[in-house]
Write a protein that holds these residues in place. Structure first.
Motif, short mmCIF file in Angstrom:
data_model
loop_
_atom_site.label_atom_id
_atom_site.label_comp_id
_atom_site.label_asym_id
_atom_site.label_seq_id
_atom_site.Cartn_x
_atom_site.Cartn_y
_atom_site.Cartn_z
N GLY A 88 0.87 -1.23 -0.02
CA GLY A 88 0.16 0.03 0.16
C GLY A 88 0.88 1.25 -0.09
O GLY A 88 0.52 2.24 0.52
N THR A 133 1.70 3.22 -2.00
CA THR A 133 1.49 4.36 -2.88
C THR A 133 0.11 5.33 -2.27
O THR A 133 -0.36 6.33 -2.77
N ALA A 172 -2.22 7.00 0.98
CA ALA A 172 -1.87 7.91 2.09
C ALA A 172 -1.06 7.45 3.51
O ALA A 172 -0.11 8.29 3.77
N VAL A 173 -1.38 6.15 3.91
CA VAL A 173 -0.85 5.74 4.78
C VAL A 173 0.45 5.34 4.56
O VAL A 173 1.51 5.46 5.01
N ALA A 196 2.12 -2.24 -4.31
CA ALA A 196 0.63 -1.66 -4.35
C ALA A 196 -0.16 -2.63 -5.25
O ALA A 196 0.26 -3.81 -5.54
N ARG A 246 -2.38 -1.18 -10.71
CA ARG A 246 -2.52 0.24 -11.06
C ARG A 246 -1.35 1.14 -10.76
O ARG A 246 -1.13 1.88 -11.66
N ALA A 293 -3.15 -1.63 2.89
CA ALA A 293 -3.57 -1.57 1.53
C ALA A 293 -5.26 -2.09 1.74
O ALA A 293 -5.82 -2.58 0.65
N SER A 345 -8.66 -3.99 4.06
CA SER A 345 -8.63 -5.38 4.63
C SER A 345 -8.66 -6.30 3.86
O SER A 345 -8.14 -7.42 4.33
N ASN A 354 -2.30 -2.63 9.48
CA ASN A 354 -2.85 -1.37 10.03
C ASN A 354 -4.42 -1.37 9.56
O ASN A 354 -5.17 -0.55 9.93
N SER A 355 -4.63 -2.31 8.91
CA SER A 355 -6.28 -2.41 8.56
C SER A 355 -7.21 -3.34 9.63
O SER A 355 -6.49 -3.32 10.45
N ASN A 363 -2.96 -3.32 14.67
CA ASN A 363 -3.09 -2.18 15.46
C ASN A 363 -4.70 -1.72 15.21
O ASN A 363 -5.00 -2.07 14.31
N CYS A 417 -7.23 4.21 13.86
CA CYS A 417 -6.38 5.32 14.20
C CYS A 417 -6.85 6.28 15.39
O CYS A 417 -6.13 6.98 16.29
N ILE A 469 -6.40 4.56 18.47
CA ILE A 469 -5.04 4.77 19.22
C ILE A 469 -4.87 6.09 20.01
O ILE A 469 -4.47 6.15 20.98
N ALA A 479 -10.72 8.23 3.92
CA ALA A 479 -11.11 7.41 2.74
C ALA A 479 -10.08 7.35 1.75
O ALA A 479 -10.04 6.58 0.50
N GLY A 480 -8.80 7.66 2.29
CA GLY A 480 -7.63 7.45 1.37
C GLY A 480 -7.10 8.75 0.60
O GLY A 480 -8.00 9.57 0.62
N ALA A 481 -6.09 8.35 -0.18
CA ALA A 481 -5.39 9.40 -0.83
C ALA A 481 -6.36 10.18 -1.94
O ALA A 481 -6.43 11.42 -2.09
#
Ligand SMILES: NC(=O)c1ccc[n+]([C@@H]2O[C@H](COP(=O)([O-])OP(=O)(O)OC[C@H]3O[C@@H](n4cnc5c(N)ncnc54)[C@H](OP(=O)(O)O)[C@@H]3O)[C@@H](O)[C@H]2O)c1
Length: 220
Positions: free
Chosen positions: A20, A22, A24-25, A47, A50, A83, A85, A105-106, A136, A139, A142, A171-173
């Motif tokens: 993942g 590419t 935001a995370v 990634a 794409r 990337a 779940s 991270n998912s 984890n 966010c 945490i 919702a991501g980049a």
């Protein structure tokens, strides 16, 4: 490399992968590894198809982004997954089976009793029980529980009511870019058709991370 049980590798510096890379995370993960000068012998970036063929910079060097496949993580010691779940569920168990330690991270394994759910400031010792996957929390969880933990130890908290307002970043980049573009269009009086989110985002408020249950009015 022997599996790390105590945080420090028992041999040469580990091969690290970001799944993942590419997103935001993923961009933040690369930045964290750089800032901490994390001791690694190689960083591999993955990634979806794409983004394969692109590059991302790490310590001034352009590293290639590869498509993640079932065999990508062979030889990787530590795989940082962010990337989504579905990708974690599909690829993390296989990577752990090949001997990687997956840090996910998912939400895929957060409720799995076999997977330790770790916030390093709170329960680092639970890492010892991992079987190849470490999860984890969300966010906002945490961030909320880190300052509550010392209070909880002195004066146990029985119930916590929290409201979070997940931002475009949740919702991501691509959603963050849509917020930027739609805000610009709105302020310039231009029409903008949403592509990523289901509703116009600029100067609007709606629930975007999962559908609303009509019976309860709650979403996930
Ligand atoms: N624990 C936490 O603190 C925390 C915080 C925020 C987010 N998250 C989680 O982190 C994950 C990523 O969030 P984000 O905001 O970075 O999303 P994002 O900006 O949309 O990025 C998603 C990343 O996943 C990659 N990807 C998507 N499908 C893939 C596949 N089939 N195989 C390999 N890679 C794939 C994308 O690659 P392409 O460029 O090829 O599309 C991209 O690199 C989500 O699961 C989110 O819930 C966790």
């Amino acid at each position: 490399m022997p599996r790390m049980q105590s945080g420090r590798p028992a041999g040469p510096e580990p091969v690290v992968a970001i799944v993942g890379a590419t997103g935001a995370v993923g961009a933040e993960l690369i930045r964290c590894l750089e800032q901490r000068r994390f001791p690694l012998s190689e960083l591999k970036l993955f990634a979806s198809a794409r983004s394969a063929g692109g590059t991302r910079h790490y310590l001034g060097r352009a590293l290639p982004v590869h498509e993640l496949t079932e065999d990508s993580l062979r030889g990787v010691d530590v795989a940082l997954f962010s990337a989504g779940s579905a990708t974690s569920r599909r690829f993390a168990p296989g990577a752990a089976g090949h001997g990687s330690v997956v840090i996910d991270n998912s939400s895929a394994f957060r409720a799995d009793p076999r997977v330790p759910l770790i916030v390093p400031e709170i329960n680092p010792q639970a890492i010892r029980d991992h079987r190849g996957i470490i999860s984890n929390p969300n966010c906002s969880t945490i961030i909320a529980i880190t300052p509550l933990w010392p209070i909880h130890r002195v004066n146990p908290i029985r119930r916590l009511l929290m409201a979070t307002y997940q931002a475009a970043s949740g919702a991501g980049a691509a959603a963050m870019e849509e917020l930027r573009e739609s805000t610009r269009a709105y302020l310039e009086g231009r029409a903008f058709a949403p592509r990523v989110l289901p509703h116009p985002y600029a100067f609007n408020l709606f629930s975007h991370n999962s559908s609303i249950d009509p019976d309860t009015g709650y979403n996930e």
